[in-house]
Motif scaffolding. Structure first.
Motif, short mmCIF file in Angstrom:
data_model
loop_
_atom_site.label_atom_id
_atom_site.label_comp_id
_atom_site.label_asym_id
_atom_site.label_seq_id
_atom_site.Cartn_x
_atom_site.Cartn_y
_atom_site.Cartn_z
N TYR A 3 0.81 -1.22 0.00
CA TYR A 3 0.00 0.00 0.00
C TYR A 3 0.84 1.27 0.00
CZ TYR A 3 1.29 -1.23 4.75
OH TYR A 3 2.01 -1.64 5.84
N GLN A 53 10.21 9.82 12.08
CA GLN A 53 9.67 8.69 11.31
C GLN A 53 10.54 8.44 10.09
OE1 GLN A 53 5.82 8.72 8.86
NE2 GLN A 53 5.19 7.76 10.75
N SER A 54 10.61 7.19 9.66
CA SER A 54 11.37 6.92 8.44
C SER A 54 10.95 5.59 7.84
CB SER A 54 12.87 6.87 8.74
OG SER A 54 13.19 5.65 9.33
N GLU A 107 11.77 1.77 6.74
CA GLU A 107 12.28 0.78 7.69
C GLU A 107 13.60 0.19 7.22
OE1 GLU A 107 9.32 -1.72 9.42
OE2 GLU A 107 10.71 -3.40 9.42
N ARG A 137 2.65 0.64 13.81
CA ARG A 137 1.28 0.23 13.48
C ARG A 137 1.24 -1.25 13.12
NH1 ARG A 137 -1.63 4.71 9.64
NH2 ARG A 137 -1.47 6.53 11.01
N GLU A 170 -1.08 -2.20 11.34
CA GLU A 170 -1.65 -1.99 9.99
C GLU A 170 -2.98 -2.69 9.80
OE1 GLU A 170 -0.04 0.32 8.82
OE2 GLU A 170 2.10 0.06 9.10
N ARG A 173 5.62 -8.66 13.62
CA ARG A 173 5.10 -7.33 13.93
C ARG A 173 4.55 -7.33 15.37
NH1 ARG A 173 6.23 -2.98 10.66
NH2 ARG A 173 4.74 -1.30 10.99
N PRO A 180 -7.46 6.81 7.43
CA PRO A 180 -7.98 6.15 6.23
C PRO A 180 -6.86 5.68 5.32
CG PRO A 180 -8.26 8.54 6.09
CD PRO A 180 -7.80 8.24 7.48
N ILE A 215 -5.37 5.48 1.79
CA ILE A 215 -5.51 6.31 0.57
C ILE A 215 -4.65 5.67 -0.51
CG2 ILE A 215 -5.23 8.60 -0.42
CD1 ILE A 215 -5.45 9.70 2.48
N LEU A 219 3.43 8.78 1.09
CA LEU A 219 3.00 7.41 1.37
C LEU A 219 1.74 7.11 0.57
CD1 LEU A 219 3.29 7.63 5.26
CD2 LEU A 219 5.03 6.87 3.65
N1 SAH Z 1 8.41 2.48 8.35
C1 SAH Z 1 7.72 2.88 9.54
C2 SAH Z 1 6.84 4.09 9.31
C3 SAH Z 1 5.82 3.85 8.23
S1 SAH Z 1 4.97 5.20 7.55
C4 SAH Z 1 6.96 1.68 10.07
O1 SAH Z 1 6.96 0.65 9.47
O2 SAH Z 1 6.40 1.79 11.16
C5 SAH Z 1 3.68 5.41 8.71
C6 SAH Z 1 2.35 4.82 8.39
O3 SAH Z 1 1.80 5.33 7.19
C7 SAH Z 1 2.31 3.33 8.16
O4 SAH Z 1 2.40 2.63 9.35
C8 SAH Z 1 0.97 3.14 7.43
O5 SAH Z 1 -0.06 2.80 8.33
C9 SAH Z 1 0.70 4.51 6.82
N2 SAH Z 1 0.54 4.42 5.37
C10 SAH Z 1 1.40 3.92 4.48
N3 SAH Z 1 0.84 3.91 3.25
C11 SAH Z 1 -0.40 4.42 3.37
C12 SAH Z 1 -1.49 4.66 2.47
N4 SAH Z 1 -1.39 4.36 1.18
N5 SAH Z 1 -2.63 5.20 2.96
C13 SAH Z 1 -2.72 5.52 4.27
N6 SAH Z 1 -1.77 5.29 5.15
C14 SAH Z 1 -0.61 4.75 4.72
#
Ligand code: SAH
Length: 364
Positions: free
Chosen positions: A69, A107-108, A110, A163, A165, A187, A236, A238, A318
Motif C-alpha cells: 500500500y 519517522q522513516s 524501515e 502500526r 496496519e 510485527r 484512512p 488512501i 505514502l
Molecule cells: N516504516 C515505519 C513508518 C511507516 S509510515 C513503520 O513501518 O512503522 C507510517 C504509516 O503510514 C504506516 O504505518 C501506514 O499505516 C501509513 N501508510 C502507508 N501507506 C499508506 C497509504 N497508502 N494510505 C494511508 N496510510 C498509509
C-alpha cells in the motif's frame, strides 16, 4: 441498523463486544451523530480541551520493506530517495522546543542495518545535546531487534509507534509480500518487545482497505485493548498509483465512507480506552478538509505538525494528495494552531503529554 436510542444504550452499558462494535461502526445519520456526541462529551470530561503537539520529521524515505500500500516501498523506483541531514533535524528539534511542543516524532522508512541504527543513535545524542534533554522523542521506524530498541531507549527516546496496519493475520498477509520480511507474528512480537523494553507503545491500523470488513475494524479496536496499548495513530487508507494495491481500488469505500469510518473508530476507541493518546492524523485531513479537527472533537488529543524541511516533503508521499508539501514548519504550525483554536480546543504548550494510560500501567 441501530437507532439513536440503541446507540446510547449500548454505550451506557459500555458494551464493546465484537457484535456491538460492528453495529456501532455501521451506524449512519442520527445514530452516528449520537455516537459522535457521546464521544465528544467523554473527551471533554477526560482530557478537557487539550491538544498535544508533536513535531514530525520524516527522516528518510529509504526503505527495505515492500508493503503493497505504501508509496515509498522499496520497489517504487519513481521516488527520489533522501535522508534529512543531522543539522536539519537538530534545527527542527530546536523549532519544536522553541514553539513549546515539548515533543517530537522521528519517522522513516524501515531499515535495520547497523549503519542506520548507529546514525539514529548519533542523531538522538545530537538532539539531546542541543535541546538539553527537554524534548520527548517518539520513533516510528519499524521493526528492530530488542538490542536496537534498547540502545535507542537508553539514549532517552521513550516512545515508539509501530502500526500493526491490520490486526487480522489474513488481511495483513494480503497487504504485504510473503518474503520473510513481512511476517505478522514478527510485527506483534515487536510490539511486545517495545513494551517489555519499557516504551510507551503506540500502534494503529489503516481504515477502508481493500478486503477489509467491519468485523476486521471491530477486531482492531479490541486488539488495541488486549495489547494494552498506550497510543494509537490510525487513519484512512488512501490509494497510491505506484503500488500493487492500486489494482484493487474498486474495492475500497468512497472517500466520505472512509472518512466517517475513521471518525467512528476514533470515537469508539476514546470511549473504550479513556486514558490513551490518540492522534488526529494527516491522512484524515487528506481525505476530507477539516478531518483533523473532527477527529480532535470526537476523541483524538494529539496532532503532529510536519517539520520536515520543505524540499524533502514531495518525496515522502505514502499516499496521493498528501497536503502541505509546499509548506514550511512555520506555516504548518500556524495553520494547525489556528485550526485547533477554531475547533474550540487549546494547545497544551510545554507539557510532555505522556499517555496517562502508560503512567497507570507502569505506576510511574
Ligand atoms: N516504516 C515505519 C513508518 C511507516 S509510515 C513503520 O513501518 O512503522 C507510517 C504509516 O503510514 C504506516 O504505518 C501506514 O499505516 C501509513 N501508510 C502507508 N501507506 C499508506 C497509504 N497508502 N494510505 C494511508 N496510510 C498509509
Amino acid at each position: 441498523m441501530m437507532t439513536t436510542q440503541e446507540v446510547r444504550d449500548v454505550l451506557q452499558r459500555r458494551d464493546f463486544s465484537p457484535a456491538s462494535l460492528m453495529a456501532l461502526l455501521g451506524t449512519r445519520g442520527e445514530a452516528m451523530e449520537a455516537l459522535f456526541q457521546e464521544a465528544e462529551l467523554f473527551r471533554h470530561r477526560i482530557s478537557g480541551r487539550k491538544v498535544y503537539l508533536r513535531g514530525l520529521v520524516e527522516l528518510s524515505n529509504r526503505c527495505a520493506k515492500d508493503c503493497y500500500y505504501c508509496g515509498v516501498r522499496r520497489s517504487n523506483d519513481t521516488v527520489a530517495r533522501y535522508s534529512v541531514r543531522p543539522e536539519e533535524v537538530v534545527n527542527a528539534a530546536l523549532f519544536a522546543r522553541d514553539h513549546g511542543f515539548a515533543s517530537m516524532v522521528l519517522q522513516s522508512g524501515e531499515r535495520s542495518d547497523r549503519h542506520f541504527v548507529r546514525e539514529v543513535s548519533l542523531l538522538l545524542e545530537e538532539i539531546h545535546r542541543h535541546t538539553g534533554g527537554e524534548l520527548h522523542i517518539t520513533r516510528s521506524m519499524g521493526e528492530q531487534s530488542r538490542q536496537t530498541y534498547k540502545e535507542w531507549y537508553d539514549l532517552g527516546a521513550h516512545r515508539y509507534l509501530l502500526r500493526i496496519e491490520a490486526s487480522d493475520p489474513e488481511l495483513y498477509a494480503r497487504l504485504h509480500p510473503d518474503d520473510g520480511l513481512h511476517r505478522y507474528e514478527d510485527r506483534v512480537e515487536s510490539l511486545l518487545l517495545l513494551k517489555d523494553v519499557g516504551y510507551q507503545t503506540g500502534t494503529g491500523v489503516m481504515i477502508g482497505l481493500p478486503f477489509q470488513r467491519l468485523e476486521h475494524l471491530a477486531a482492531d479496536l479490541l486488539f488495541f485493548r488486549t495489547m494494552d496499548i498506550d497510543m494509537v495513530g490510525m487513519g484512512p487508507y488512501i490509494e497510491h498509483e505506484q503500488t500493487p494495491l492500486y489494482v484493487h481500488r474498486q474495492l475500497i469505500p468512497d472517500k466520505e465512507t472512509r472518512f466517517l469510518l475513521s471518525m467512528k473508530m476514533v470515537a469508539l476507541l476514546r470511549l473504550m480506552m479513556p486514558d490513551i493518546n490518540i492522534a488526529a492524523t494527516t491522512a484524515m485531513q487528506t481525505i476530507q478538509e477539516g478531518g483533523r479537527e473532527f477527529a480532535l472533537k470526537v476523541g483524538a488529543n494529539v496532532v503532529m505538525p510536519n517539520l520536515t524541511p520543505t524540499k524533502y516533503r514531495e518525496n515522502y508521499l505514502l499516499y496521493k494528495d498528501k497536503p502541505g508539501i509546499d509548506q514550511d514548519a512555520e506555516d504548518t504550525t500556524e495553520s494547525l494552531t489556528r485550526m485547533i483554536h477554531a475547533a474550540g480546543l487549546e494547545v497544551a504548550l510545554n507539557e510532555w503529554g505522556d499517555s496517562m494510560h502508560f503512567r497507570k500501567r507502569t505506576n510511574y
